[in-house]
Design an enzyme around this catalytic site. Structure first.
Site, PDB file in Angstrom:
ATOM      1  N   PRO A  15      36.350  21.416  41.483  1.00 50.02           N
ATOM      2  CA  PRO A  15      36.448  20.859  42.833  1.00 50.02           C
ATOM      3  C   PRO A  15      35.848  19.466  42.990  1.00 50.02           C
ATOM      4  O   PRO A  15      34.763  19.186  42.461  1.00 50.02           O
ATOM      5  CB  PRO A  15      35.655  21.843  43.689  1.00 50.02           C
ATOM      6  CG  PRO A  15      35.601  23.088  42.913  1.00 50.02           C
ATOM      7  CD  PRO A  15      35.738  22.741  41.471  1.00 50.02           C
ATOM      8  N   ARG A  23      34.150   8.977  45.445  1.00 48.12           N
ATOM      9  CA  ARG A  23      33.188   9.989  45.854  1.00 48.12           C
ATOM     10  C   ARG A  23      31.770   9.606  45.405  1.00 48.12           C
ATOM     11  O   ARG A  23      31.524   9.499  44.207  1.00 48.12           O
ATOM     12  CB  ARG A  23      33.602  11.290  45.172  1.00 48.12           C
ATOM     13  CG  ARG A  23      32.637  12.401  45.328  1.00 48.12           C
ATOM     14  CD  ARG A  23      32.951  13.540  44.375  1.00 48.12           C
ATOM     15  NE  ARG A  23      32.020  14.605  44.629  1.00 48.12           N
ATOM     16  CZ  ARG A  23      31.709  15.551  43.761  1.00 48.12           C
ATOM     17  NH1 ARG A  23      32.286  15.577  42.576  1.00 48.12           N
ATOM     18  NH2 ARG A  23      30.823  16.476  44.059  1.00 48.12           N
ATOM     19  N   ASN A  80      33.994  20.847  33.360  1.00 46.23           N
ATOM     20  CA  ASN A  80      33.124  20.397  34.446  1.00 46.23           C
ATOM     21  C   ASN A  80      33.568  21.174  35.671  1.00 46.23           C
ATOM     22  O   ASN A  80      34.594  20.860  36.281  1.00 46.23           O
ATOM     23  CB  ASN A  80      33.238  18.884  34.684  1.00 46.23           C
ATOM     24  CG  ASN A  80      32.237  18.418  35.740  1.00 46.23           C
ATOM     25  OD1 ASN A  80      31.614  19.240  36.425  1.00 46.23           O
ATOM     26  ND2 ASN A  80      32.087  17.110  35.883  1.00 46.23           N
ATOM     27  N   GLU A 104      29.977  22.968  28.627  1.00 47.55           N
ATOM     28  CA  GLU A 104      29.773  22.590  30.032  1.00 47.55           C
ATOM     29  C   GLU A 104      29.394  21.115  30.091  1.00 47.55           C
ATOM     30  O   GLU A 104      28.509  20.679  29.340  1.00 47.55           O
ATOM     31  CB  GLU A 104      28.648  23.470  30.606  1.00 47.55           C
ATOM     32  CG  GLU A 104      28.259  23.112  32.027  1.00 47.55           C
ATOM     33  CD  GLU A 104      27.123  23.996  32.569  1.00 47.55           C
ATOM     34  OE1 GLU A 104      26.817  25.052  31.966  1.00 47.55           O
ATOM     35  OE2 GLU A 104      26.542  23.602  33.595  1.00 47.55           O
ATOM     36  N   HIS A 106      28.603  17.623  32.753  1.00 50.79           N
ATOM     37  CA  HIS A 106      28.398  17.039  34.077  1.00 50.79           C
ATOM     38  C   HIS A 106      28.182  15.547  33.929  1.00 50.79           C
ATOM     39  O   HIS A 106      27.515  15.104  32.987  1.00 50.79           O
ATOM     40  CB  HIS A 106      27.174  17.649  34.762  1.00 50.79           C
ATOM     41  CG  HIS A 106      27.292  19.117  34.948  1.00 50.79           C
ATOM     42  ND1 HIS A 106      28.088  19.678  35.912  1.00 50.79           N
ATOM     43  CD2 HIS A 106      26.759  20.151  34.255  1.00 50.79           C
ATOM     44  CE1 HIS A 106      28.032  21.000  35.814  1.00 50.79           C
ATOM     45  NE2 HIS A 106      27.231  21.306  34.809  1.00 50.79           N
ATOM     46  N   ARG A 113      18.433  16.627  40.272  1.00 50.62           N
ATOM     47  CA  ARG A 113      18.930  16.494  41.646  1.00 50.62           C
ATOM     48  C   ARG A 113      18.394  17.632  42.529  1.00 50.62           C
ATOM     49  O   ARG A 113      17.345  18.188  42.237  1.00 50.62           O
ATOM     50  CB  ARG A 113      20.462  16.438  41.607  1.00 50.62           C
ATOM     51  CG  ARG A 113      20.969  15.243  40.785  1.00 50.62           C
ATOM     52  CD  ARG A 113      22.487  15.186  40.744  1.00 50.62           C
ATOM     53  NE  ARG A 113      23.043  15.021  42.064  1.00 50.62           N
ATOM     54  CZ  ARG A 113      24.351  15.219  42.350  1.00 50.62           C
ATOM     55  NH1 ARG A 113      25.187  15.590  41.392  1.00 50.62           N
ATOM     56  NH2 ARG A 113      24.790  15.053  43.581  1.00 50.62           N
ATOM     57  N   ARG A 117      21.130  22.686  42.645  1.00 51.99           N
ATOM     58  CA  ARG A 117      21.925  22.339  41.453  1.00 51.99           C
ATOM     59  C   ARG A 117      21.202  22.706  40.153  1.00 51.99           C
ATOM     60  O   ARG A 117      21.734  22.504  39.065  1.00 51.99           O
ATOM     61  CB  ARG A 117      22.230  20.840  41.427  1.00 51.99           C
ATOM     62  CG  ARG A 117      23.107  20.373  42.554  1.00 51.99           C
ATOM     63  CD  ARG A 117      23.446  18.899  42.411  1.00 51.99           C
ATOM     64  NE  ARG A 117      23.747  18.328  43.708  1.00 51.99           N
ATOM     65  CZ  ARG A 117      24.942  18.391  44.307  1.00 51.99           C
ATOM     66  NH1 ARG A 117      25.954  18.966  43.699  1.00 51.99           N
ATOM     67  NH2 ARG A 117      25.122  17.856  45.497  1.00 51.99           N
TER      68      ARG A 117
HETATM   69  C1  DQA Z   1      28.851  17.667  38.815  1.00 50.46           C
HETATM   70  C2  DQA Z   1      27.489  18.139  39.329  1.00 50.46           C
HETATM   71  C3  DQA Z   1      27.645  19.219  40.389  1.00 50.46           C
HETATM   72  O1  DQA Z   1      26.366  19.608  40.878  1.00 50.46           O
HETATM   73  C4  DQA Z   1      28.460  18.703  41.556  1.00 50.46           C
HETATM   74  O2  DQA Z   1      28.669  19.733  42.501  1.00 50.46           O
HETATM   75  C5  DQA Z   1      29.750  18.100  41.125  1.00 50.46           C
HETATM   76  C6  DQA Z   1      29.753  17.229  39.956  1.00 50.46           C
HETATM   77  C7  DQA Z   1      28.719  16.485  37.837  1.00 50.46           C
HETATM   78  O3  DQA Z   1      29.668  16.243  37.082  1.00 50.46           O
HETATM   79  O4  DQA Z   1      27.711  15.780  37.846  1.00 50.46           O
HETATM   80  O5  DQA Z   1      30.776  18.247  41.768  1.00 50.46           O
HETATM   81  O6  DQA Z   1      29.467  18.749  38.115  1.00 50.46           O
END
Ligand code: DQA
Length: 158
Positions: A15, A23, A80, A104, A106, A113, A117
């Protein structure tokens, strides 16, 4: 045998990642998802890997694509999951049931953060995690897939 299939790597984005570029650029940078995936395609080609990239804002699509990855015996999934990382038991369960390794990734470093999270539901069932390097996180994940393949080949040779 899995190792003899085409070396396909599936990259799944969850998402809001379709909004990259616009964004929260201070957090996620100004590069669009398409631009990042283009760079990833170039790197995959150099590494002899075949890349498929997808994005959805819907949890069920990601679950279906994870099942598909396993059914097709792809080499690895780079995921991601966006905010679903922190909430989705369905994604966690899907990954737990796969034999394909899931990395995984990010862009940001969620550990640095907001507290919500800090927990990843996916982390315990992921092969590994790369986070906090911006777009480079995806490239490093692909390098990890290639390195794992090399390691496997070396080990199999004895
Ligand atoms: C994210 C980190 C997540 O906490 C956040 O909700 C995202 C992006 C990242 O790539 O840093 O949508 O997955």
């Amino acid at each position: 045998m899995r190792g003899s299939t085409a070396r396909i790597v599936l990259v799944l984005n969850g998402p809001n990642l379709n909004r990259l570029g616009r964004r929260e650029p201070a957090v996620y940078g100004t590069e669009t998802l398409d631009a990042i995936m283009d760079r990833l395609h170039a790197r995959a080609q150099a590494l002899g890997l075949s890349l498929e990239t997808r994005q959805s804002n819907h949890e069920g699509h990601l679950v279906d694509w994870l099942h598909e990855a396993d059914d097709r015996g792809v080499e690895a999934v780079i995921l991601n999951a966006g905010a679903l990382t922190h909430t989705s038991v369905a994604l966690r369960d899907a990954i737990a049931g796969l034999s394909v390794p899931v990395i995984e990734v990010h862009l940001s470093n969620p550990a640095a953060r907001e507290a919500f999270r800090h927990r990843s539901r996916i982390a315990p069932v992921a092969r590994g995690i790369i986070q906090g390097f911006g777009a480079l996180s995806y490239l490093l994940a692909l390098d990890a897939v290639a390195a794992m393949g090399q390691e496997r080949a070396t080990t199999e040779k004895g």
